[in-house]
Design a protein around this motif. Structure first.
Motif, PDB file in Angstrom:
ATOM      1  N   VAL A 187       0.853  -1.199   0.000  1.00  0.00           N
ATOM      2  CA  VAL A 187       0.000   0.000   0.000  1.00  0.00           C
ATOM      3  C   VAL A 187       0.882   1.239   0.000  1.00  0.00           C
ATOM      4  CG1 VAL A 187      -1.692   1.322   1.332  1.00  0.00           C
ATOM      5  CG2 VAL A 187      -1.884  -1.169   1.201  1.00  0.00           C
ATOM      6  N   THR A 188       0.623   2.147  -0.933  1.00  0.00           N
ATOM      7  CA  THR A 188       1.395   3.381  -1.050  1.00  0.00           C
ATOM      8  C   THR A 188       0.711   4.500  -0.283  1.00  0.00           C
ATOM      9  OG1 THR A 188       2.247   2.751  -3.232  1.00  0.00           O
ATOM     10  CG2 THR A 188       2.355   5.086  -2.641  1.00  0.00           C
ATOM     11  N   ILE A 189       1.474   5.165   0.600  1.00  0.00           N
ATOM     12  CA  ILE A 189       0.953   6.272   1.393  1.00  0.00           C
ATOM     13  C   ILE A 189       1.827   7.497   1.201  1.00  0.00           C
ATOM     14  CG2 ILE A 189      -0.016   4.755   3.178  1.00  0.00           C
ATOM     15  CD1 ILE A 189       2.512   5.685   4.888  1.00  0.00           C
ATOM     16  N   ASN A 190       1.326   8.646   1.640  1.00  0.00           N
ATOM     17  CA  ASN A 190       2.121   9.877   1.664  1.00  0.00           C
ATOM     18  C   ASN A 190       2.219  10.297   3.127  1.00  0.00           C
ATOM     19  OD1 ASN A 190       3.484  12.211   1.103  1.00  0.00           O
ATOM     20  ND2 ASN A 190       1.839  13.179  -0.048  1.00  0.00           N
ATOM     21  N   ASN A 191       3.302   9.905   3.792  1.00  0.00           N
ATOM     22  CA  ASN A 191       3.460  10.100   5.225  1.00  0.00           C
ATOM     23  C   ASN A 191       3.764  11.563   5.571  1.00  0.00           C
ATOM     24  OD1 ASN A 191       3.837   9.524   7.962  1.00  0.00           O
ATOM     25  ND2 ASN A 191       6.006   9.053   7.684  1.00  0.00           N
ATOM     26  N   PRO A 192       2.955  12.208   6.423  1.00  0.00           N
ATOM     27  CA  PRO A 192       3.161  13.630   6.726  1.00  0.00           C
ATOM     28  C   PRO A 192       4.270  13.910   7.738  1.00  0.00           C
ATOM     29  CG  PRO A 192       1.274  12.815   7.939  1.00  0.00           C
ATOM     30  CD  PRO A 192       1.737  11.689   7.054  1.00  0.00           C
ATOM     31  N   ILE A 193       4.576  12.930   8.619  1.00  0.00           N
ATOM     32  CA  ILE A 193       5.562  13.146   9.680  1.00  0.00           C
ATOM     33  C   ILE A 193       6.531  11.966   9.738  1.00  0.00           C
ATOM     34  CG2 ILE A 193       5.908  13.442  12.157  1.00  0.00           C
ATOM     35  CD1 ILE A 193       3.135  14.623  12.339  1.00  0.00           C
ATOM     36  N   ALA A 194       7.813  12.228   9.608  1.00  0.00           N
ATOM     37  CA  ALA A 194       8.810  11.167   9.703  1.00  0.00           C
ATOM     38  C   ALA A 194       8.901  10.660  11.142  1.00  0.00           C
ATOM     39  CB  ALA A 194      10.176  11.684   9.254  1.00  0.00           C
ATOM     40  N   LYS A 201      13.095   0.347  16.342  1.00  0.00           N
ATOM     41  CA  LYS A 201      13.899   1.397  15.728  1.00  0.00           C
ATOM     42  C   LYS A 201      14.521   0.978  14.401  1.00  0.00           C
ATOM     43  CE  LYS A 201      13.502   4.622  18.903  1.00  0.00           C
ATOM     44  NZ  LYS A 201      12.844   5.916  18.599  1.00  0.00           N
ATOM     45  N   SER A 202      14.422  -0.313  14.068  1.00  0.00           N
ATOM     46  CA  SER A 202      14.987  -0.771  12.795  1.00  0.00           C
ATOM     47  C   SER A 202      14.132  -0.327  11.613  1.00  0.00           C
ATOM     48  CB  SER A 202      15.112  -2.300  12.792  1.00  0.00           C
ATOM     49  OG  SER A 202      13.837  -2.922  12.871  1.00  0.00           O
ATOM     50  N   ILE A 203      12.911   0.096  11.891  1.00  0.00           N
ATOM     51  CA  ILE A 203      12.015   0.573  10.840  1.00  0.00           C
ATOM     52  C   ILE A 203      11.918   2.084  10.926  1.00  0.00           C
ATOM     53  CG2 ILE A 203       9.633   0.587   9.984  1.00  0.00           C
ATOM     54  CD1 ILE A 203       9.342  -2.251  10.915  1.00  0.00           C
ATOM     55  N   THR A 204      12.024   2.750   9.787  1.00  0.00           N
ATOM     56  CA  THR A 204      11.899   4.202   9.722  1.00  0.00           C
ATOM     57  C   THR A 204      10.879   4.575   8.654  1.00  0.00           C
ATOM     58  OG1 THR A 204      14.200   4.546  10.404  1.00  0.00           O
ATOM     59  CG2 THR A 204      13.091   6.377   9.292  1.00  0.00           C
ATOM     60  N   PHE A 205      10.016   5.517   8.980  1.00  0.00           N
ATOM     61  CA  PHE A 205       9.038   6.013   8.025  1.00  0.00           C
ATOM     62  C   PHE A 205       9.386   7.454   7.696  1.00  0.00           C
ATOM     63  CE2 PHE A 205       6.799   2.773  10.526  1.00  0.00           C
ATOM     64  CZ  PHE A 205       6.378   1.921   9.505  1.00  0.00           C
ATOM     65  N   PRO A 206      10.080   7.694   6.571  1.00  0.00           N
ATOM     66  CA  PRO A 206      10.440   9.064   6.205  1.00  0.00           C
ATOM     67  C   PRO A 206       9.195   9.845   5.781  1.00  0.00           C
ATOM     68  CG  PRO A 206      10.965   7.570   4.417  1.00  0.00           C
ATOM     69  CD  PRO A 206      10.535   6.715   5.577  1.00  0.00           C
ATOM     70  N   GLU A 207       9.330  11.139   5.791  1.00  0.00           N
ATOM     71  CA  GLU A 207       8.246  11.974   5.295  1.00  0.00           C
ATOM     72  C   GLU A 207       8.116  11.778   3.792  1.00  0.00           C
ATOM     73  OE1 GLU A 207       7.091  16.751   4.979  1.00  0.00           O
ATOM     74  OE2 GLU A 207       8.695  16.077   6.319  1.00  0.00           O
ATOM     75  N   GLY A 208       6.894  11.751   3.292  1.00  0.00           N
ATOM     76  CA  GLY A 208       6.673  11.634   1.854  1.00  0.00           C
ATOM     77  C   GLY A 208       6.101  10.298   1.417  1.00  0.00           C
ATOM     78  N   ASN A 219       3.385  -1.781  11.838  1.00  0.00           N
ATOM     79  CA  ASN A 219       4.079  -0.825  12.688  1.00  0.00           C
ATOM     80  C   ASN A 219       3.549   0.597  12.495  1.00  0.00           C
ATOM     81  OD1 ASN A 219       6.711  -1.875  14.246  1.00  0.00           O
ATOM     82  ND2 ASN A 219       6.397  -3.142  12.428  1.00  0.00           N
ATOM     83  N   PHE A 220       3.186   0.914  11.285  1.00  0.00           N
ATOM     84  CA  PHE A 220       2.700   2.255  10.966  1.00  0.00           C
ATOM     85  C   PHE A 220       1.390   2.562  11.686  1.00  0.00           C
ATOM     86  CE2 PHE A 220       0.535   5.427   8.316  1.00  0.00           C
ATOM     87  CZ  PHE A 220       1.528   6.383   8.179  1.00  0.00           C
ATOM     88  N   VAL A 221       0.460   1.607  11.690  1.00  0.00           N
ATOM     89  CA  VAL A 221      -0.857   1.876  12.289  1.00  0.00           C
ATOM     90  C   VAL A 221      -0.872   1.705  13.802  1.00  0.00           C
ATOM     91  CG1 VAL A 221      -2.066   1.227  10.178  1.00  0.00           C
ATOM     92  CG2 VAL A 221      -1.709  -0.505  11.948  1.00  0.00           C
ATOM     93  N   ARG A 222       0.121   1.014  14.367  1.00  0.00           N
ATOM     94  CA  ARG A 222       0.140   0.770  15.812  1.00  0.00           C
ATOM     95  C   ARG A 222       0.756   1.917  16.601  1.00  0.00           C
ATOM     96  NH1 ARG A 222       3.506  -2.959  17.820  1.00  0.00           N
ATOM     97  NH2 ARG A 222       2.312  -3.003  19.743  1.00  0.00           N
ATOM     98  N   GLU A 223       1.714   2.607  15.990  1.00  0.00           N
ATOM     99  CA  GLU A 223       2.554   3.519  16.768  1.00  0.00           C
ATOM    100  C   GLU A 223       1.816   4.754  17.284  1.00  0.00           C
ATOM    101  OE1 GLU A 223       5.649   4.811  18.867  1.00  0.00           O
ATOM    102  OE2 GLU A 223       5.477   2.871  17.860  1.00  0.00           O
ATOM    103  N   ARG A 224       2.028   5.069  18.560  1.00  0.00           N
ATOM    104  CA  ARG A 224       1.522   6.309  19.141  1.00  0.00           C
ATOM    105  C   ARG A 224       2.560   7.031  19.983  1.00  0.00           C
ATOM    106  NH1 ARG A 224      -0.017   6.119  24.547  1.00  0.00           N
ATOM    107  NH2 ARG A 224      -0.096   4.039  25.501  1.00  0.00           N
ATOM    108  N   LYS A 225       3.501   6.262  20.596  1.00  0.00           N
ATOM    109  CA  LYS A 225       4.457   6.876  21.527  1.00  0.00           C
ATOM    110  C   LYS A 225       5.512   7.735  20.844  1.00  0.00           C
ATOM    111  CE  LYS A 225       4.149   4.115  25.689  1.00  0.00           C
ATOM    112  NZ  LYS A 225       4.920   3.480  26.774  1.00  0.00           N
ATOM    113  N   ALA A 226       5.659   7.592  19.534  1.00  0.00           N
ATOM    114  CA  ALA A 226       6.652   8.388  18.822  1.00  0.00           C
ATOM    115  C   ALA A 226       6.173   9.825  18.587  1.00  0.00           C
ATOM    116  CB  ALA A 226       6.987   7.727  17.489  1.00  0.00           C
ATOM    117  N   PHE A 227       4.905  10.096  18.910  1.00  0.00           N
ATOM    118  CA  PHE A 227       4.327  11.406  18.613  1.00  0.00           C
ATOM    119  C   PHE A 227       3.979  12.174  19.887  1.00  0.00           C
ATOM    120  CE2 PHE A 227       2.805   8.276  15.440  1.00  0.00           C
ATOM    121  CZ  PHE A 227       3.588   8.688  14.372  1.00  0.00           C
TER     122      PHE A 227
END
Length: 348
Positions: A187-194, A201-208, A219-227
């Protein structure tokens, strides 16, 4: 109990993603109908692999009467859970977080309302810290209902709040995102916040723009503590992801490919639990009656509230806007939710 309002992050309209996953299943079952005899295989796959929520409803004497005006409408309580949640990701008041049939902790709940004319779908996200009356237990967070009496107590609480019956219950595990994403080829997304997940920590979601595989999606849909805004940004990310996922599922390439449809149902079915009346045939029947509903006909909003506050015993809570909730309940009872939405400011 008394409470004192506190500052809260801006409340925006939440198109909470997990609420539309039931609609995804309906879509893929209908896609199977297009494939002719293939639908029997799909139905068998779903019925054999999904789990059942036994005794999902409260005792009959504790349930509201069904009004003639709304007897053909359908109300579905959709629950979200996370069996992979890290122990230290559970809030301090963890004793209030009951578990669901798949072993996950109660994390999110939505009321899905389908009007009698099947012209739209209304999805109401109910914040897990909403301070409500739990029948037989007094005021508490809605999530405490699971600890007090499991799914039936949660159903009873909401039926008591709205004055209408809940017809079906479904629980979806976050793990289902993984197989579902891989089944559609990513699934292709446009991530607003890196960001990087706190627990991975082995996974990184860059902006864009980026294409997520199943593990990344989970990992993308579960995370809350990084924000800084925690759950608020997690909800936005879930919205973003599921809108993109819906685009993949509803694409011509998917709906005209019987093998891909079979893979979607096979991957997702093990991560959904439903009440014992909600089988593939019922979902297909409901989906068929909604064949003309498009994403633009779906309205998503959060149960009206007055922001966050504190209970008299110091708990952080979401303060319900009972005056507006009463109007919403009346709209559900009279099958006039379209009028309620049109005449109410729901931009939370």
């Amino acid at each position: 109990m008394s409470f004192e309002n506190q500052a809260a992050p801006p409340r925006k309209k939440k198109r909470t993603g997990r609420a539309v996953l039931l609609s995804i299943i309906a879509l893929v079952v209908i896609a199977g109908l297009v494939a002719g005899g293939y639908v029997w295989n799909l139905s068998r796959t779903f019925n054999e692999n999904s789990q059942k929520i036994e005794n999902a409803f409260p005792a009959e004497e504790n349930r509201p009467e069904v009004k003639e005006s709304s007897k053909d409408a359908v109300n579905i309580l959709l629950l979200g859970s996370d069996t992979r949640a890290e122990r230290d990701d559970i809030d301090a008041n963890s004793e209030e977080f009951g578990t669901l049939p798949n072993g996950g902790r109660s994390d999110t709940m939505m009321l899905v309302h389908i009007p009698s004319d099947r012209s739209a779908v209304y999805v109401t996200s109910i914040m897990r810290d909403t301070w409500l009356d739990i029948p037989g237990h007094g005021k508490a967070k809605i999530n405490a209902a699971f600890a007090y009496g499991g799914v039936p107590k949660a159903v009873e609480t909401l039926e008591n709040l709205f004055g209408v019956r809940i017809d079906h219950v479904a629980s979806v595990d976050f793990e289902g995102f993984k197989g579902l994403t891989d089944a559609v080829g990513g699934v292709t997304i446009n991530n607003p916040i890196a960001f990087s997940p706190v627990h991975n920590k082995s996974i990184t979601f860059p902006e864009g723009e980026q294409t997520l595989d199943g593990e990344e999606a989970l990992n993308f849909v579960r995370e809350r503590k990084a924000f800084k805004t925690g759950d608020y940004q997690r909800v936005k990310n879930q919205q973003l992801f599921v809108k993109a996922l819906l685009g993949e599922v509803m694409s011509k390439d998917t709906l005209t490919d019987p093998v891909k449809v079979q893979n979607i149902v096979s991957e997702f079915a093990p991560f959904i639990s439903v009440d014992d009346t909600l089988d593939a045939a019922k979902i297909a029947s409901l989906g068929s009656s909604m064949i003309n509903v498009r994403p633009s006909d779906m309205e998503f909003f959060t149960l009206p509230n007055n922001g966050t506050g504190r209970s008299s015993d110091g708990q952080s809570i979401v303060v319900p806007d009972m005056a507006t909730i009463q109007k919403f309940g009346e709209a559900l009872q009279n099958d006039t939710v379209d009028e309620f939405v049109a005449n109410t400011d729901l931009s939370q």
